[in-house]
Design a protein around this motif. Structure first.
Motif, PDB file in Angstrom:
ATOM      1  N   HIS A 122       0.840  -1.200   0.000  1.00 40.51           N
ATOM      2  CA  HIS A 122       0.000   0.000   0.000  1.00 40.51           C
ATOM      3  C   HIS A 122       0.873   1.247   0.000  1.00 40.51           C
ATOM      4  CE1 HIS A 122      -2.684  -3.128   1.666  1.00 40.51           C
ATOM      5  NE2 HIS A 122      -3.635  -2.448   1.076  1.00 40.51           N
ATOM      6  N   HIS A 123       0.484   2.254  -0.790  1.00 45.88           N
ATOM      7  CA  HIS A 123       1.308   3.453  -0.922  1.00 45.88           C
ATOM      8  C   HIS A 123       0.462   4.711  -0.787  1.00 45.88           C
ATOM      9  CE1 HIS A 123      -0.340   3.535  -4.978  1.00 45.88           C
ATOM     10  NE2 HIS A 123       0.102   2.301  -5.154  1.00 45.88           N
ATOM     11  N   ALA A 124       1.104   5.877  -0.946  1.00 51.53           N
ATOM     12  CA  ALA A 124       0.429   7.154  -0.687  1.00 51.53           C
ATOM     13  C   ALA A 124      -0.761   7.374  -1.613  1.00 51.53           C
ATOM     14  CB  ALA A 124       1.431   8.308  -0.834  1.00 51.53           C
ATOM     15  N   ASP A 125      -0.635   7.004  -2.882  1.00 49.59           N
ATOM     16  CA  ASP A 125      -1.748   7.209  -3.816  1.00 49.59           C
ATOM     17  C   ASP A 125      -2.956   6.361  -3.427  1.00 49.59           C
ATOM     18  OD1 ASP A 125      -0.651   8.777  -6.497  1.00 49.59           O
ATOM     19  OD2 ASP A 125       0.912   7.713  -5.408  1.00 49.59           O
ATOM     20  N   ASP A 126      -2.718   5.136  -2.935  1.00 50.99           N
ATOM     21  CA  ASP A 126      -3.818   4.299  -2.443  1.00 50.99           C
ATOM     22  C   ASP A 126      -4.586   5.020  -1.342  1.00 50.99           C
ATOM     23  OD1 ASP A 126      -3.337   2.072  -4.079  1.00 50.99           O
ATOM     24  OD2 ASP A 126      -1.898   1.226  -2.674  1.00 50.99           O
ATOM     25  N   GLN A 127      -3.837   5.574  -0.389  1.00 48.86           N
ATOM     26  CA  GLN A 127      -4.443   6.262   0.744  1.00 48.86           C
ATOM     27  C   GLN A 127      -5.283   7.448   0.278  1.00 48.86           C
ATOM     28  OE1 GLN A 127      -4.477   4.726   3.641  1.00 48.86           O
ATOM     29  NE2 GLN A 127      -2.784   5.482   4.873  1.00 48.86           N
ATOM     30  N   ALA A 128      -4.695   8.268  -0.606  1.00 51.18           N
ATOM     31  CA  ALA A 128      -5.383   9.476  -1.075  1.00 51.18           C
ATOM     32  C   ALA A 128      -6.655   9.127  -1.844  1.00 51.18           C
ATOM     33  CB  ALA A 128      -4.441  10.300  -1.945  1.00 51.18           C
ATOM     34  N   GLU A 129      -6.574   8.128  -2.713  1.00 48.67           N
ATOM     35  CA  GLU A 129      -7.737   7.736  -3.501  1.00 48.67           C
ATOM     36  C   GLU A 129      -8.862   7.209  -2.617  1.00 48.67           C
ATOM     37  OE1 GLU A 129      -4.840   6.394  -7.205  1.00 48.67           O
ATOM     38  OE2 GLU A 129      -6.061   4.895  -6.168  1.00 48.67           O
ATOM     39  N   ARG A 134     -14.219   7.806  -0.279  1.00 50.68           N
ATOM     40  CA  ARG A 134     -15.156   7.681   0.839  1.00 50.68           C
ATOM     41  C   ARG A 134     -15.710   9.027   1.266  1.00 50.68           C
ATOM     42  NH1 ARG A 134     -11.944   2.870   4.150  1.00 50.68           N
ATOM     43  NH2 ARG A 134     -12.370   1.267   2.588  1.00 50.68           N
ATOM     44  N   LEU A 135     -14.946  10.101   1.093  1.00 46.44           N
ATOM     45  CA  LEU A 135     -15.509  11.434   1.318  1.00 46.44           C
ATOM     46  C   LEU A 135     -16.688  11.674   0.380  1.00 46.44           C
ATOM     47  CD1 LEU A 135     -12.360  13.723   1.719  1.00 46.44           C
ATOM     48  CD2 LEU A 135     -14.213  13.482   3.393  1.00 46.44           C
ATOM     49  N   GLY A 138     -19.823  10.187   1.713  1.00 45.15           N
ATOM     50  CA  GLY A 138     -20.324  10.635   3.010  1.00 45.15           C
ATOM     51  C   GLY A 138     -19.937   9.751   4.167  1.00 45.15           C
ATOM     52  N   SER A 139     -18.789   9.085   4.096  1.00 37.59           N
ATOM     53  CA  SER A 139     -18.371   8.172   5.159  1.00 37.59           C
ATOM     54  C   SER A 139     -18.030   8.923   6.438  1.00 37.59           C
ATOM     55  CB  SER A 139     -17.147   7.369   4.709  1.00 37.59           C
ATOM     56  OG  SER A 139     -17.452   6.561   3.598  1.00 37.59           O
ATOM     57  N   GLY A 140     -18.162   8.219   7.562  1.00 37.97           N
ATOM     58  CA  GLY A 140     -17.760   8.761   8.849  1.00 37.97           C
ATOM     59  C   GLY A 140     -16.289   8.513   9.113  1.00 37.97           C
ATOM     60  N   ALA A 141     -15.878   8.751  10.356  1.00 31.91           N
ATOM     61  CA  ALA A 141     -14.460   8.649  10.702  1.00 31.91           C
ATOM     62  C   ALA A 141     -13.898   7.263  10.417  1.00 31.91           C
ATOM     63  CB  ALA A 141     -14.255   9.010  12.171  1.00 31.91           C
ATOM     64  N   SER A 142     -14.674   6.233  10.711  1.00 32.11           N
ATOM     65  CA  SER A 142     -14.187   4.865  10.501  1.00 32.11           C
ATOM     66  C   SER A 142     -13.930   4.597   9.025  1.00 32.11           C
ATOM     67  CB  SER A 142     -15.192   3.858  11.052  1.00 32.11           C
ATOM     68  OG  SER A 142     -14.738   2.543  10.872  1.00 32.11           O
ATOM     69  N   GLY A 143     -14.842   5.052   8.167  1.00 27.35           N
ATOM     70  CA  GLY A 143     -14.672   4.837   6.737  1.00 27.35           C
ATOM     71  C   GLY A 143     -13.560   5.666   6.140  1.00 27.35           C
ATOM     72  N   LEU A 144     -13.339   6.857   6.698  1.00 28.91           N
ATOM     73  CA  LEU A 144     -12.315   7.748   6.160  1.00 28.91           C
ATOM     74  C   LEU A 144     -10.914   7.378   6.625  1.00 28.91           C
ATOM     75  CD1 LEU A 144     -14.121  11.186   6.614  1.00 28.91           C
ATOM     76  CD2 LEU A 144     -13.891   9.858   4.511  1.00 28.91           C
TER      77      LEU A 144
END
Length: 316
Positions: A122-129, A134-135, A138-144
């Motif tokens: 897993h890398h930075a682009d995975d995290q950002a995407e 999920r934003l 409308g995800s909450g803290a757990s989803g984000l």
């Protein structure tokens, strides 16, 4: 086959050392894509004779077996032990079932090989995407919350590390290209029917967006999610009691924590995790002191708290 240069190897070594200080052997999950092949090359340069690789074949794509064979050949050329783990994915939520089957197979492989930790790519682009995806839903803290740099292999008490979270997809692809390896390419990564693909293309065309900063925000949200989980566990121990007919919850925490307690409560009584939207409706009904149902449970606002019992079975 050209190994990563000394600067890249030193960077990876430092990133890995920050997550894992073991002296044993490290397992690598290598699918055959450019990200995981870069992980293989970097780990081979940093930890010669201390790594082993595995490729999980879910049998979901026609070329999966060919890609596993390609990884096996690359590993053989690097003198890295490799195994292909073939799994069957049950029907239902294919993505979730595939993940569970993958980690179960990797856990069994690690135990058999005596590996001390598992690394994924897993890398930075995975995290950002994932954060943007999920934003947009409308995800909450757990989803984000992004994946954490260090955790545990599901089903085991061994470390799961992600040493590439500070690396970009393009630089990982460059390492593989420089080594003269043709990485496998998943055709779904180019299919605009998938939200993630459209977000990936939008990010590529928005140079003003700082992808590493987005990835760091996802990591910060993971910390916040962990704090909420800690608070929810404390609320459970202090405010949930067992009765002859079910459970009673006397809420004292803010809504975000109470929702987690309700989710756990419904899961334990009903045997199935409820949807977040259903839990939110349940919470609102109980705050308004209205009876509500969720799954096979009935919830009521009582003088001594919120009671949860199994719904009576209907007569045939």
């Amino acid at each position: 086959m050209t190994a990563p240069d000394l600067q890249l190897t030193a960077r990876f070594t430092a990133d890995l050392a920050a997550l894992w200080s073991g002296t044993g052997r490290l397992g690598l999950a290598v699918s055959g894509g450019p990200d995981s092949l870069a992980l293989l090359l970097l780990a081979r340069a940093a930890l010669p004779d201390r790594i082993a690789a595995a490729t999980v074949d879910h049998g979901l794509r026609p070329k999966a077996a060919q890609e596993a064979d390609m990884v096996a050949r690359v590993c053989a050329s690097l003198d890295v032990p490799h195994r292909t783990l073939r799994v069957e994915v049950p029907a239902g939520n294919v993505q979730s079932q595939a993940r569970a089957a993958r980690y179960a197979a990797l856990a069994e492989w690690m135990e058999a090989e005596g590996l001390e930790a598992l690394a994924t790519a897993h890398h930075a682009d995975d995290q950002a995407e994932t954060l943007l995806l999920r934003l947009n839903r409308g995800s909450g803290a757990s989803g984000l919350a992004g994946v954490r740099a260090r955790g545990l292999v599901p089903g085991m008490r061994l470390p799961l590390v992600r040493p590439l979270l500070g690396w970009r997809r393009a630089e990982l692809a460059g390492i593989v290209s420089a080594a003269g390896i043709d990485a496998a390419q998943d055709p779904s990564n180019l299919d605009d029917r998938f939200d993630r693909v459209r977000i990936r293309k939008a990010l590529a065309g928005a140079e003003w967006i700082d992808v590493p900063a987005l990835a760091q925000s996802a990591a910060n949200l993971a910390d916040a999610d962990a704090a909420l989980e800690w608070a929810a566990a404390r609320e459970w121990s202090e405010a949930v009691t067992k009765g002859p007919m079910g459970l009673t919850y006397r809420p004292a925490a803010p809504r975000a924590i109470a929702l987690r307690v309700l989710t756990r409560l419904v899961s334990e009584l009903d045997g199935e995790a409820p949807r977040g939207s259903a839990v939110a409706r349940l919470f609102d009904s109980l705050v308004a002191r209205q009876p509500a149902s969720i799954g096979n449970l009935v919830a009521r606002a009582m003088p001594n708290g919120w009671s949860f019992t199994k719904a009576p079975k209907r007569r045939g």
